[in-house]
Scaffold this motif. Structure first.
Motif, PDB file in Angstrom:
ATOM      1  N   ASP A 280    -111.901 109.465  94.936  1.00  0.00           N
ATOM      2  CA  ASP A 280    -111.542 109.816  93.561  1.00  0.00           C
ATOM      3  C   ASP A 280    -112.038 108.754  92.580  1.00  0.00           C
ATOM      4  O   ASP A 280    -112.557 109.076  91.505  1.00  0.00           O
ATOM      5  CB  ASP A 280    -110.023 109.965  93.430  1.00  0.00           C
ATOM      6  N   GLU A 281    -111.904 107.493  92.956  1.00  0.00           N
ATOM      7  CA  GLU A 281    -112.359 106.402  92.093  1.00  0.00           C
ATOM      8  C   GLU A 281    -113.873 106.445  91.900  1.00  0.00           C
ATOM      9  O   GLU A 281    -114.373 106.252  90.796  1.00  0.00           O
ATOM     10  CB  GLU A 281    -111.967 105.058  92.705  1.00  0.00           C
ATOM     11  N   MET A 282    -114.606 106.748  92.996  1.00  0.00           N
ATOM     12  CA  MET A 282    -116.065 106.796  92.892  1.00  0.00           C
ATOM     13  C   MET A 282    -116.526 107.992  92.079  1.00  0.00           C
ATOM     14  O   MET A 282    -117.494 107.892  91.313  1.00  0.00           O
ATOM     15  CB  MET A 282    -116.684 106.834  94.290  1.00  0.00           C
ATOM     16  N   LEU A 283    -115.852 109.118  92.200  1.00  0.00           N
ATOM     17  CA  LEU A 283    -116.214 110.283  91.394  1.00  0.00           C
ATOM     18  C   LEU A 283    -116.027 109.975  89.905  1.00  0.00           C
ATOM     19  O   LEU A 283    -116.853 110.362  89.072  1.00  0.00           O
ATOM     20  CB  LEU A 283    -115.385 111.494  91.810  1.00  0.00           C
ATOM     21  N   GLU A 284    -114.974 109.267  89.588  1.00  0.00           N
ATOM     22  CA  GLU A 284    -114.765 108.846  88.197  1.00  0.00           C
ATOM     23  C   GLU A 284    -115.861 107.876  87.752  1.00  0.00           C
ATOM     24  O   GLU A 284    -116.334 107.936  86.617  1.00  0.00           O
ATOM     25  CB  GLU A 284    -113.387 108.197  88.049  1.00  0.00           C
ATOM     26  N   TRP A 285    -116.283 106.993  88.668  1.00  0.00           N
ATOM     27  CA  TRP A 285    -117.331 106.025  88.344  1.00  0.00           C
ATOM     28  C   TRP A 285    -118.666 106.720  88.108  1.00  0.00           C
ATOM     29  O   TRP A 285    -119.399 106.381  87.179  1.00  0.00           O
ATOM     30  CB  TRP A 285    -117.451 104.999  89.473  1.00  0.00           C
ATOM     31  N   PHE A 286    -118.993 107.711  88.948  1.00  0.00           N
ATOM     32  CA  PHE A 286    -120.226 108.474  88.747  1.00  0.00           C
ATOM     33  C   PHE A 286    -120.235 109.115  87.357  1.00  0.00           C
ATOM     34  O   PHE A 286    -121.240 109.075  86.638  1.00  0.00           O
ATOM     35  CB  PHE A 286    -120.372 109.572  89.806  1.00  0.00           C
ATOM     36  N   ASP A 287    -119.108 109.722  86.987  1.00  0.00           N
ATOM     37  CA  ASP A 287    -119.014 110.348  85.666  1.00  0.00           C
ATOM     38  C   ASP A 287    -119.196 109.316  84.562  1.00  0.00           C
ATOM     39  O   ASP A 287    -119.864 109.575  83.555  1.00  0.00           O
ATOM     40  CB  ASP A 287    -117.657 111.043  85.503  1.00  0.00           C
ATOM     41  N   ALA A 288    -118.607 108.138  84.746  1.00  0.00           N
ATOM     42  CA  ALA A 288    -118.704 107.097  83.724  1.00  0.00           C
ATOM     43  C   ALA A 288    -120.125 106.578  83.595  1.00  0.00           C
ATOM     44  O   ALA A 288    -120.635 106.367  82.481  1.00  0.00           O
ATOM     45  CB  ALA A 288    -117.743 105.950  84.052  1.00  0.00           C
TER      46      ALA A 288
END
Length: 257
Positions: A196-204
């Motif tokens: 979940d943290e990495m998916l948020e990072w990709f979006d950012a």
């Protein structure tokens, strides 16, 4: 001219071949004529599309097309039940093609020149890249100008994406090219905080400008490749087929098909 897209990441084990085969299969399922180029000397996409025998051929191969220019892509393209394939070859691994391309005249643009001469009536060309940012990947980036980035939903993907972005910037500056990431595929995502943290990072990182597709770990994905097929031609239902169809739809839209 066919729309060109390469599947690449600096890091190994990110699912490049899985994405390449299933993107090609998804586009074919949507009715488009597709050719998949296996640019990886290890030949995983060649084997994963049922062409293991072609990997050890004594005839003309991608090596001759890129290094000797004694053959064309049209000479080595093979028709498949889902899409056409330009296979890799064992001699690409055995003759250190990366070093030879670096020394060759216009070595970074050999694939681009070969694609310009390919008259196969294809709608989309999908290029499966090797791991690393060597001469073969440079060839794919310059020849396609459109990039789908497969990445593990793990913290190690941060550095790999930074290196890929740096390489794209370098190629753009040196060659005056416009190279566009068009999608990220987060592979082997798990229902945990790390993914979940990495998916948020990709979006950012990409500012919400390109879509991020989440592919969950499924053994059936490997079974489909072992059978030489994409998930769309495999004989068992795989829920991740919907994700690859969405990715194919996005590429279809980018290509204006």
């Amino acid at each position: 001219m066919a729309y060109r897209v390469c599947i690449t990441n600096q890091k190994g084990g990110t699912g490049k071949t899985t994405v390449s085969i299933n993107l090609a299969g998804g586009l074919a399922e949507r009715g488009h004529d597709v050719v998949l180029i296996d640019l990886d000397p290890q030949g995983y996409a060649t084997v994963g599309t049922g062409l293991k025998a072609s990997y050890s051929t004594d005839g003309a191969t991608l090596f001759e097309v890129l290094l000797e220019e004694s053959a064309t892509l049209g000479d080595i393209v093979q028709e498949g039940p889902e899409f056409d394939v330009i296979p890799s070859a064992a001699r690409m691994a055995g003759r250190n093609i990366e070093a030879q391309l670096k020394q060759a005249t216009a070595g970074e643009r050999r694939l681009e020149a070969a694609l310009d001469d390919l008259d196969g009536g294809h709608d989309v060309i999908v290029i499966d890249c090797p791991p690393g940012l060597g001469a073969l990947t440079d060839n794919a980036l310059l020849a396609s100008r459109n990039v789908v980035i497969p990445a593990e939903a793990k913290g190690t993907s941060r550095r790999a994406l930074e290196l890929l972005n740096d390489q794209i910037d370098t190629l753009e500056q040196y060659f005056g090219a416009d190279i566009r990431p068009i999608a990220v595929v987060a592979n082997e995502a798990r229902p945990d905080g790390v993914s979940d943290e990495m998916l948020e990072w990709f979006d950012a990182v990409f500012g919400g400008t390109i879509p991020v597709y989440e592919v969950r770990k499924r053994v059936a994905l490997q079974r489909a490749m072992d059978a030489g097929r994409s998930v769309f031609a495999h004989d068992e239902d795989i829920d991740m087929a919907a994700v690859f169809d969405d990715l194919a739809g996005h590429v279809e839209q980018e290509a204006g098909l």
